[in-house]
Design a protein around this motif. Structure first.
Motif, PDB file in Angstrom:
ATOM      1  N   LEU A 239       0.773  -1.457   0.187  1.00 31.04           N
ATOM      2  CA  LEU A 239       0.010   0.033  -0.004  1.00 31.04           C
ATOM      3  C   LEU A 239       0.907   1.133  -0.082  1.00 31.04           C
ATOM      4  O   LEU A 239       0.657   2.192  -0.751  1.00 31.04           O
ATOM      5  CB  LEU A 239      -1.027   0.081   1.253  1.00 31.04           C
ATOM      6  N   PHE A 240       1.875   1.244   0.593  1.00 33.57           N
ATOM      7  CA  PHE A 240       2.676   2.502   0.933  1.00 33.57           C
ATOM      8  C   PHE A 240       3.121   3.073  -0.188  1.00 33.57           C
ATOM      9  O   PHE A 240       3.256   4.372  -0.397  1.00 33.57           O
ATOM     10  CB  PHE A 240       3.587   2.260   2.081  1.00 33.57           C
ATOM     11  N   PRO A 241       3.737   2.505  -1.221  1.00 34.39           N
ATOM     12  CA  PRO A 241       4.176   3.163  -2.505  1.00 34.39           C
ATOM     13  C   PRO A 241       3.126   3.850  -3.168  1.00 34.39           C
ATOM     14  O   PRO A 241       3.310   5.104  -3.878  1.00 34.39           O
ATOM     15  CB  PRO A 241       4.672   2.072  -3.337  1.00 34.39           C
ATOM     16  N   THR A 242       1.716   3.496  -3.037  1.00 37.81           N
ATOM     17  CA  THR A 242       0.573   4.080  -3.391  1.00 37.81           C
ATOM     18  C   THR A 242       0.321   5.524  -2.772  1.00 37.81           C
ATOM     19  O   THR A 242      -0.290   6.421  -3.285  1.00 37.81           O
ATOM     20  CB  THR A 242      -0.452   3.269  -3.589  1.00 37.81           C
ATOM     21  N   VAL A 243       0.614   5.628  -1.384  1.00 32.54           N
ATOM     22  CA  VAL A 243       0.279   6.760  -0.751  1.00 32.54           C
ATOM     23  C   VAL A 243       1.368   7.819  -1.073  1.00 32.54           C
ATOM     24  O   VAL A 243       0.978   8.924  -1.025  1.00 32.54           O
ATOM     25  CB  VAL A 243       0.688   6.404   0.920  1.00 32.54           C
ATOM     26  N   VAL A 244       2.505   7.666  -1.693  1.00 34.27           N
ATOM     27  CA  VAL A 244       3.419   8.569  -2.203  1.00 34.27           C
ATOM     28  C   VAL A 244       2.569   9.509  -3.289  1.00 34.27           C
ATOM     29  O   VAL A 244       2.860  10.866  -3.214  1.00 34.27           O
ATOM     30  CB  VAL A 244       4.632   8.011  -2.860  1.00 34.27           C
ATOM     31  N   LYS A 245       1.754   9.132  -3.867  1.00 32.43           N
ATOM     32  CA  LYS A 245       0.957   9.786  -4.979  1.00 32.43           C
ATOM     33  C   LYS A 245      -0.542   9.728  -4.563  1.00 32.43           C
ATOM     34  O   LYS A 245      -1.306  10.408  -5.456  1.00 32.43           O
ATOM     35  CB  LYS A 245       1.049   9.298  -6.263  1.00 32.43           C
ATOM     36  N   GLY A 246      -0.859   9.492  -3.353  1.00 37.56           N
ATOM     37  CA  GLY A 246      -2.278   9.523  -2.999  1.00 37.56           C
ATOM     38  C   GLY A 246      -3.157   8.540  -3.934  1.00 37.56           C
ATOM     39  O   GLY A 246      -4.472   8.746  -3.756  1.00 37.56           O
ATOM     40  N   LYS A 247      -2.596   7.482  -4.296  1.00 34.21           N
ATOM     41  CA  LYS A 247      -3.511   6.529  -5.333  1.00 34.21           C
ATOM     42  C   LYS A 247      -4.128   5.629  -4.185  1.00 34.21           C
ATOM     43  O   LYS A 247      -4.932   5.030  -5.000  1.00 34.21           O
ATOM     44  CB  LYS A 247      -2.846   5.905  -6.116  1.00 34.21           C
ATOM     45  N   HIS A 248      -3.788   5.655  -2.981  1.00 35.03           N
ATOM     46  CA  HIS A 248      -4.549   4.548  -2.074  1.00 35.03           C
ATOM     47  C   HIS A 248      -5.969   4.615  -2.020  1.00 35.03           C
ATOM     48  O   HIS A 248      -6.404   3.847  -1.454  1.00 35.03           O
ATOM     49  CB  HIS A 248      -3.600   4.535  -0.881  1.00 35.03           C
ATOM     50  N   VAL A 249      -6.293   6.023  -2.135  1.00 35.47           N
ATOM     51  CA  VAL A 249      -7.822   6.449  -1.682  1.00 35.47           C
ATOM     52  C   VAL A 249      -8.829   5.484  -2.462  1.00 35.47           C
ATOM     53  O   VAL A 249     -10.021   5.522  -2.050  1.00 35.47           O
ATOM     54  CB  VAL A 249      -8.185   7.864  -1.687  1.00 35.47           C
ATOM     55  N   ALA A 250      -8.571   4.884  -3.457  1.00 35.33           N
ATOM     56  CA  ALA A 250      -9.484   4.174  -4.659  1.00 35.33           C
ATOM     57  C   ALA A 250      -9.588   2.801  -3.953  1.00 35.33           C
ATOM     58  O   ALA A 250     -10.226   2.053  -4.542  1.00 35.33           O
ATOM     59  CB  ALA A 250      -9.047   4.466  -6.005  1.00 35.33           C
ATOM     60  N   LEU A 251      -8.602   2.174  -3.197  1.00 34.91           N
ATOM     61  CA  LEU A 251      -8.579   1.049  -2.790  1.00 34.91           C
ATOM     62  C   LEU A 251      -9.610   0.450  -1.908  1.00 34.91           C
ATOM     63  O   LEU A 251     -10.039   1.132  -1.169  1.00 34.91           O
ATOM     64  CB  LEU A 251      -7.122   0.832  -2.175  1.00 34.91           C
ATOM     65  N   PRO A 252     -10.086  -0.821  -1.966  1.00 35.40           N
ATOM     66  CA  PRO A 252     -11.195  -1.321  -1.282  1.00 35.40           C
ATOM     67  C   PRO A 252     -10.953  -1.454  -0.149  1.00 35.40           C
ATOM     68  O   PRO A 252     -12.061  -1.367   0.910  1.00 35.40           O
ATOM     69  CB  PRO A 252     -11.600  -2.710  -1.813  1.00 35.40           C
ATOM     70  N   TYR A 253      -9.853  -1.581   0.721  1.00 35.54           N
ATOM     71  CA  TYR A 253      -9.580  -1.617   2.021  1.00 35.54           C
ATOM     72  C   TYR A 253      -9.028  -0.067   2.650  1.00 35.54           C
ATOM     73  O   TYR A 253      -8.440  -0.311   3.786  1.00 35.54           O
ATOM     74  CB  TYR A 253      -8.408  -2.710   2.208  1.00 35.54           C
ATOM     75  N   VAL A 254      -9.375   0.841   1.878  1.00 29.38           N
ATOM     76  CA  VAL A 254      -9.200   2.241   2.408  1.00 29.38           C
ATOM     77  C   VAL A 254     -10.561   2.955   2.457  1.00 29.38           C
ATOM     78  O   VAL A 254     -10.984   2.830   1.494  1.00 29.38           O
ATOM     79  CB  VAL A 254      -8.221   2.935   1.763  1.00 29.38           C
ATOM     80  N   THR A 255     -10.877   3.384   3.604  1.00 27.55           N
ATOM     81  CA  THR A 255     -12.172   4.163   3.750  1.00 27.55           C
ATOM     82  C   THR A 255     -11.908   5.668   4.134  1.00 27.55           C
ATOM     83  O   THR A 255     -11.081   5.778   5.019  1.00 27.55           O
ATOM     84  CB  THR A 255     -13.062   3.506   5.032  1.00 27.55           C
ATOM     85  N   MET A 256     -12.355   6.562   3.284  1.00 29.98           N
ATOM     86  CA  MET A 256     -12.285   7.924   3.514  1.00 29.98           C
ATOM     87  C   MET A 256     -13.440   8.653   4.188  1.00 29.98           C
ATOM     88  O   MET A 256     -14.648   8.318   3.458  1.00 29.98           O
ATOM     89  CB  MET A 256     -11.709   8.632   2.218  1.00 29.98           C
ATOM     90  N   LEU A 257     -13.439   9.276   5.065  1.00 31.34           N
ATOM     91  CA  LEU A 257     -14.539   9.967   5.975  1.00 31.34           C
ATOM     92  C   LEU A 257     -14.117  11.596   5.790  1.00 31.34           C
ATOM     93  O   LEU A 257     -13.030  12.002   5.771  1.00 31.34           O
ATOM     94  CB  LEU A 257     -14.731   9.551   6.964  1.00 31.34           C
ATOM     95  N   ARG A 258     -15.165  12.291   5.898  1.00 30.08           N
ATOM     96  CA  ARG A 258     -14.790  13.771   6.176  1.00 30.08           C
ATOM     97  C   ARG A 258     -15.911  14.413   7.145  1.00 30.08           C
ATOM     98  O   ARG A 258     -17.096  14.193   7.066  1.00 30.08           O
ATOM     99  CB  ARG A 258     -15.125  14.348   4.804  1.00 30.08           C
ATOM    100  N   GLY A 259     -15.596  15.478   8.191  1.00 30.00           N
ATOM    101  CA  GLY A 259     -16.424  15.953   9.108  1.00 30.00           C
ATOM    102  C   GLY A 259     -15.848  16.801   9.737  1.00 30.00           C
ATOM    103  O   GLY A 259     -14.639  17.173   9.562  1.00 30.00           O
ATOM    104  N   ARG A 260     -16.676  17.373  10.747  1.00 24.79           N
ATOM    105  CA  ARG A 260     -16.114  18.568  11.546  1.00 24.79           C
ATOM    106  C   ARG A 260     -15.677  17.974  13.064  1.00 24.79           C
ATOM    107  O   ARG A 260     -14.690  18.723  13.641  1.00 24.79           O
ATOM    108  CB  ARG A 260     -17.125  19.523  11.934  1.00 24.79           C
ATOM    109  N   SER A 261     -15.938  16.864  13.442  1.00 23.41           N
ATOM    110  CA  SER A 261     -15.629  16.449  14.515  1.00 23.41           C
ATOM    111  C   SER A 261     -15.189  14.753  14.116  1.00 23.41           C
ATOM    112  O   SER A 261     -15.873  14.053  13.744  1.00 23.41           O
ATOM    113  CB  SER A 261     -16.393  16.360  15.822  1.00 23.41           C
ATOM    114  N   VAL A 262     -14.181  14.285  14.857  1.00 24.62           N
ATOM    115  CA  VAL A 262     -13.796  12.651  14.876  1.00 24.62           C
ATOM    116  C   VAL A 262     -13.372  12.267  16.204  1.00 24.62           C
ATOM    117  O   VAL A 262     -12.586  12.720  16.877  1.00 24.62           O
ATOM    118  CB  VAL A 262     -12.859  12.499  13.700  1.00 24.62           C
TER     119      VAL A 262
END
Length: 315
Positions: A239-262
């Motif tokens: 996974l880590f080589p894909t993080v260098v260019k931010g390509k990991h965000v589309a992988l099925p075992y990566v979940t992206m969330l967004r909010g004001r509190s976490v």
């Protein structure tokens, strides 16, 4: 008048070398300034508060150091309303990257003297304020291992700060174990099995340019969250080589969330870091504080989100 905040030991001594370069330029240009050498992260905030309280005409506080040095003075700058300038001299320098600040001392100083600010959000939690990201789990353990290592000093000495993190990843991969985590974003709780890391980001990168949340923007009033879960050690390593260019965000075992509190609660104690500095192993709860800090950035002139134009300290 500019306050220069210098961490001499940052970047394996790069802080002091950078200060000598910057000091010569300030004197050559006859720019009024005062130098403050921080003694430790624990005392830096009080040192800066006392310095800023001595006068009302500070144009900016310019940090010569890394992300950890910046982290240590965020509370003082926010309290006094003084803009932050950055001349990067650390291992990762992700604050500089996130705000488009040049990595060379000459160009970074030129930027700091331009008087153009962005209004940036801050992450607020029980342990104080953070600017880049609050990370927990595997990558936080990597940072803890790197900060306690000998190879970090060696990598800094040869100008290869990112290499220290790569070594740290391999080092940590041997012993770290995944576990269940609960992530609550704006009141909505989700549970992930075999979770490796949860990163709550205000800027796109940390760890010397790893684009963990490439879509993160410092002035949008939101926190971006990356959860890596349900994979083996071998998959994590790939996974880590894909993080260098931010390509990991589309992988099925990566979940992206967004909010004001976490809020983040691992089933087992896991280290957390803020701006690369240790926050202990307690469960995390952070919230976004929109526009809480003004940052001298060339992106302000380009009309980036959060751009505030000319900035002046409020005293």
């Amino acid at each position: 008048m500019y306050l220069l905040i210098i961490n001499s030991r940052s970047g394996g001594g790069a802080g002091l070398r950078t200060w000598h370069t910057v000091e010569a330029m300030l004197k050559a240009r006859a720019i009024p300034h005062e130098a403050l050498f921080t003694q430790s992260a624990d005392s830096a905030e009080n040192q800066v508060l006392h310095a800023l309280a001595r006068r009302e005409d500070w144009r900016a506080a310019i940090v010569i150091g890394g992300d950890g040095t910046i982290h240590s003075v965020l509370g003082a700058l926010r309290r006094r309303g003084v803009p932050l300038g950055v001349i990067p001299a650390g291992s990762g320098n992700d604050t500089a990257r996130g705000f488009g600040i040049p990595l060379t001392p000459e160009a970074a100083l030129d930027n700091a003297l331009q008087d153009r600010c962005l209004e940036a959000d801050l992450l607020s939690g029980a342990d104080g304020l953070t600017l880049t990201a609050v990370a927990s789990g595997f990558d936080a353990q990597v940072a803890v291992n790197v900060n306690n290592s000998r190879y970090k000093r060696l990598c800094n000495a040869i100008g290869a700060g990112r290499l220290a993190y790569i070594i740290g990843i391999l080092h940590t991969l041997i012993t770290f174990k995944s576990c269940r985590v609960s992530v609550t974003c704006d009141g909505r709780e989700q549970t992930f099995d075999r979770a490796w890391l949860v990163s709550v980001c205000n800027l796109p990168s940390y760890g010397g340019g790893l684009l963990i949340c490439p879509q993160a923007e410092s002035g949008d009033g939101l926190l971006d969250v990356c959860v890596v879960h349900g994979i083996s050690r071998g998959q994590l390593l790939r996974l880590f080589p894909t993080v260098v260019k931010g390509k990991h965000v589309a992988l099925p075992y990566v979940t992206m969330l967004r909010g004001r509190s976490v809020a983040v609660h691992f089933a087992q104690p896991r280290h957390a870091i803020g701006d690369g500095e240790g926050l202990g192993t307690a469960p995390l709860a952070v919230r976004c504080e929109p526009g809480a800090l003004r940052v001298l950035s060339p992106l302000a002139a380009a009309g980036a989100q959060g751009a505030a134009g000319p900035c002046h300290a409020s005293g």
